[in-house]
Scaffold this active site. Structure first.
Site, short mmCIF file in Angstrom:
data_model
loop_
_atom_site.label_atom_id
_atom_site.label_comp_id
_atom_site.label_asym_id
_atom_site.label_seq_id
_atom_site.Cartn_x
_atom_site.Cartn_y
_atom_site.Cartn_z
NE ARG A 141 34.26 12.53 59.93
CZ ARG A 141 34.30 12.96 61.19
NH1 ARG A 141 35.26 12.55 62.01
NH2 ARG A 141 33.40 13.78 61.62
NE ARG A 180 29.06 14.54 55.02
CZ ARG A 180 28.68 14.37 56.29
NH1 ARG A 180 27.51 14.77 56.71
NH2 ARG A 180 29.50 13.82 57.15
NE ARG A 194 32.83 16.11 66.48
CZ ARG A 194 32.53 16.35 65.20
NH1 ARG A 194 31.74 17.34 64.89
NH2 ARG A 194 33.06 15.62 64.26
NE ARG A 248 31.20 11.68 65.12
CZ ARG A 248 30.83 12.46 64.12
NH1 ARG A 248 30.07 13.50 64.35
NH2 ARG A 248 31.21 12.20 62.90
CE LYS A 269 27.78 19.38 58.96
NZ LYS A 269 29.24 19.25 59.13
P1 AMP Z 1 28.62 13.41 60.48
O1 AMP Z 1 28.11 13.11 61.84
O2 AMP Z 1 27.70 14.29 59.71
O3 AMP Z 1 30.05 13.91 60.50
O4 AMP Z 1 28.63 12.00 59.69
C1 AMP Z 1 29.41 10.91 60.13
C2 AMP Z 1 29.58 9.91 58.99
O5 AMP Z 1 28.30 9.42 58.58
C3 AMP Z 1 30.21 10.49 57.72
O6 AMP Z 1 31.63 10.51 57.77
C4 AMP Z 1 29.67 9.54 56.66
O7 AMP Z 1 30.36 8.29 56.67
C5 AMP Z 1 28.24 9.28 57.16
N1 AMP Z 1 27.27 10.27 56.63
C6 AMP Z 1 26.60 11.23 57.33
N2 AMP Z 1 25.79 11.93 56.52
C7 AMP Z 1 25.95 11.41 55.28
C8 AMP Z 1 25.39 11.70 54.01
N3 AMP Z 1 24.49 12.70 53.84
N4 AMP Z 1 25.79 10.95 52.94
C9 AMP Z 1 26.68 9.95 53.08
N5 AMP Z 1 27.25 9.63 54.25
C10 AMP Z 1 26.89 10.34 55.36
#
Ligand code: AMP
Length: 212
Positions: free
Chosen positions: A174, A88, A127, A163, A13
């Protein structure tokens, strides 16, 4: 163009959003990036989000929704946006509907990037992102190269970091959270006639071409 990119962690994404930003000139709105920024800056929001992020759980809806409402209200989002990592869960999808209805800016499409779970784990392991400009790379599939190896912020080679939530235990959580909370959005958006599914196992350029 107003689109949502839907897909498991590691489905591409972020990478594909960045390419769409370059091509279409509308902002990528990544709730993950916004939350990581808040954590790095040590804000109250960051403090409240950190524990859930570190353990691979979703951050509370009210925090994420406040953040997204503010971001969608900024002037650059009026020309369109790519939502990356939001919504999400179903509650967030309903809240997004209400928000976009109020702004009179309905979604044009929801694109689901489909990738097999073994490939997801492999991609997440490779990554890295630049600590200075935030650009995302993959040591296996898209390492920094040529002119793209220089960071536009510093003029030096990108400073690649992993990360903290890309470790094995957090990744497993996740992926579980994605299956339980996010996967139901596929049916939600299919029922509204907005869903486009893309086989995202291919090379980065090929997936970008499929998005066109
Ligand atoms: P990502 O970079 O999209 O993988 O997000 C990293 C982390 O941020 C996730 O594992 C969640 O803990 C939090 N996070 C990101 N987007 C959301 C969302 N829309 N709702 C809730 N938590 C989020």
């Amino acid at each position: 163009m107003r689109i949502v990119l839907l897909g498991a962690p590691g489905s591409g994404k972020g990478t594909q959003s960045q390419r769409l930003v370059e091509r279409v000139g509308i902002p990528q709105i990544s709730t993950g990036d916004l939350l990581r920024e808040a954590v790095a800056r040590g804000t109250e929001l960051g403090r409240q989000a950190k524990e859930a992020m570190d353990s691979g759980r979703l951050v509370e809806d009210s925090l994420v929704l406040g953040m997204i409402r503010e971001r969608l209200g900024e002037p650059d989002a009026r020309r369109g946006f790519i939502l990356d990592g939001f919504p999400r869960n179903l509650a967030q999808a309903h809240a997004l509907d209400r928000l976009l209805e109020a702004l009179k800016q309905p979604l044009d499409a929801v694109v689901q990037l489909e990738v097999d779970s073994r490939e997801l784990v492999r991609r997440i392991a490779g990554r890295r992102s630049c600590a200075d400009c935030g650009r995302v790379f993959n040591l296996l599939t898209s390492p920094p190269s040529g002119a793209g190896a220089v960071c536009p912020r510093t003029g030096a080679p990108h400073r690649l970091m992993q990360r903290p939530d890309d470790n094995e235990a957090t990744v497993a959580e996740r992926l579980r959270v994605y299956d339980e909370k996010t996967r139901p959005l596929i049916d939600f958006y299919r029922a509204r006639g907005l869903l486009q599914v893309i086989d995202a196992e291919a090379a980065v350029d090929e997936v970008t071409a499929r998005l066109a």
